[in-house]
Design a protein around this motif. Structure first.
Motif, PDB file in Angstrom:
ATOM      1  N   ARG A 101       0.787  -1.036  -0.143  1.00  0.00           N
ATOM      2  CA  ARG A 101       0.035  -0.231   0.045  1.00  0.00           C
ATOM      3  C   ARG A 101       0.859   1.237   0.104  1.00  0.00           C
ATOM      4  O   ARG A 101       1.949   1.274   0.506  1.00  0.00           O
ATOM      5  CB  ARG A 101      -0.989   0.064   1.109  1.00  0.00           C
ATOM      6  N   ASP A 103       0.333   5.530   0.827  1.00  0.00           N
ATOM      7  CA  ASP A 103      -0.549   6.477   1.278  1.00  0.00           C
ATOM      8  C   ASP A 103      -0.203   7.893   0.948  1.00  0.00           C
ATOM      9  O   ASP A 103       1.039   8.237   1.205  1.00  0.00           O
ATOM     10  CB  ASP A 103      -0.418   6.310   2.676  1.00  0.00           C
ATOM     11  N   HIS A 105      -2.092  10.349   1.012  1.00  0.00           N
ATOM     12  CA  HIS A 105      -3.211  11.235   1.763  1.00  0.00           C
ATOM     13  C   HIS A 105      -2.295  12.619   2.168  1.00  0.00           C
ATOM     14  O   HIS A 105      -1.203  12.155   2.893  1.00  0.00           O
ATOM     15  CB  HIS A 105      -3.857  10.545   2.500  1.00  0.00           C
ATOM     16  N   ILE A 134      -3.743   4.947  -1.521  1.00  0.00           N
ATOM     17  CA  ILE A 134      -4.573   5.643  -0.768  1.00  0.00           C
ATOM     18  C   ILE A 134      -4.456   7.136  -1.013  1.00  0.00           C
ATOM     19  O   ILE A 134      -3.516   7.779  -1.068  1.00  0.00           O
ATOM     20  CB  ILE A 134      -4.446   5.420   0.627  1.00  0.00           C
ATOM     21  N   THR A 135      -5.611   7.757  -1.380  1.00  0.00           N
ATOM     22  CA  THR A 135      -5.472   9.114  -1.916  1.00  0.00           C
ATOM     23  C   THR A 135      -6.055  10.379  -0.936  1.00  0.00           C
ATOM     24  O   THR A 135      -5.974  11.302  -0.602  1.00  0.00           O
ATOM     25  CB  THR A 135      -6.206   9.439  -3.305  1.00  0.00           C
ATOM     26  N   GLY A 136      -7.187   9.449  -0.170  1.00  0.00           N
ATOM     27  CA  GLY A 136      -8.172  10.412   0.646  1.00  0.00           C
ATOM     28  C   GLY A 136      -9.266  10.936  -0.359  1.00  0.00           C
ATOM     29  O   GLY A 136      -9.224  10.785  -1.515  1.00  0.00           O
ATOM     30  N   GLY A 182     -10.722   1.195   2.626  1.00  0.00           N
ATOM     31  CA  GLY A 182     -10.548   2.655   2.430  1.00  0.00           C
ATOM     32  C   GLY A 182     -11.955   3.392   1.458  1.00  0.00           C
ATOM     33  O   GLY A 182     -11.702   4.676   1.394  1.00  0.00           O
ATOM     34  N   ALA A 186      -9.643   5.305  -1.746  1.00  0.00           N
ATOM     35  CA  ALA A 186      -8.446   4.425  -2.064  1.00  0.00           C
ATOM     36  C   ALA A 186      -8.685   3.924  -3.403  1.00  0.00           C
ATOM     37  O   ALA A 186     -10.048   3.757  -3.982  1.00  0.00           O
ATOM     38  CB  ALA A 186      -8.210   3.511  -1.023  1.00  0.00           C
TER      39      ALA A 186
END
Length: 195
Positions: A101, A103, A105, A134-136, A182, A186
């Motif tokens: 993963r 992140d 974010h 993961i972008t938010g 997420g 995500a």
């Protein structure tokens, strides 16, 4: 001498009447003189007209929104499935565990793009198949101006980057993550096999 015809004029007129053809019946207007004209309703009082006034009451109620293009979620949901359908179904349900993963974010676009490229290319080189980015969900920054601003800059930009060179050669499928990983903040990125 106005209104009186001479004998010569009368003869000419009689000759014209002989050659004239009568009008068709559909052009003849008939009036029923026995019918009474409709009663006119008295005008409303000025006070009654003012209290009934409402801005836009007579206008058409069609609202034009700014939603001209589908959202990222809609585009990905309608994208063709290139991977195995059974694995795709498991992935959408959150039953496949991502092998790595990343992140993004809180990062800026300038930092996120090289980080995403390095992560995807190194994951493909390591033989991983499913990774999570993961972008938010992003903040709503639209201030109501003439050009709408989509929510979540990274959320909108990451799928675009994944479909550009050099990443498109190793990326097979991009889809929003399941809630357990997420949700809409995500993305699952399914990579091609090493050749």
């Amino acid at each position: 001498m106005k209104g009186k015809l001479s004998d010569d004029d009368r003869d000419v007129w009689n000759e014209v009447k002989k050659t004239a053809t009568p009008m068709r019946a559909e052009f003849v207007v008939s009036r029923d003189l026995s019918a009474k004209p409709p009663k006119k309703t008295p005008p409303k009082s000025l006070d009654a007209m003012i209290t009934q006034f409402e801005v836009g009451a007579r206008s058409a109620r069609t609202s034009m929104g700014h939603n001209l293009a589908p959202s990222v979620s809609q585009r990905l949901a309608h994208a063709p499935v290139e991977m195995d359908r059974k694995k795709f179904g498991k992935m959408k349900k959150g039953k496949l565990k991502p092998e790595a993963r990343l992140d993004l974010h809180g990062m800026t676009l300038a930092h996120a793009h090289p980080a995403l490229q390095g992560f995807i290319l190194s994951s493909a080189a390591a033989g991983r198949r499913l990774v999570l980015v993961i972008t938010g969900k992003g903040k709503d920054r639209d201030d109501g101006g003439p050009i709408p601003i989509r929510r979540g800059v990274l959320k909108n930009q990451v799928p675009h980057w994944l479909h550009q060179a050099p990443l498109r050669s190793v990326v097979m499928q991009v889809n929003e993550a399941h809630l357990t990983h997420g949700g809409s903040g995500a993305y699952y990125v399914y990579l091609r096999r090493n050749r």
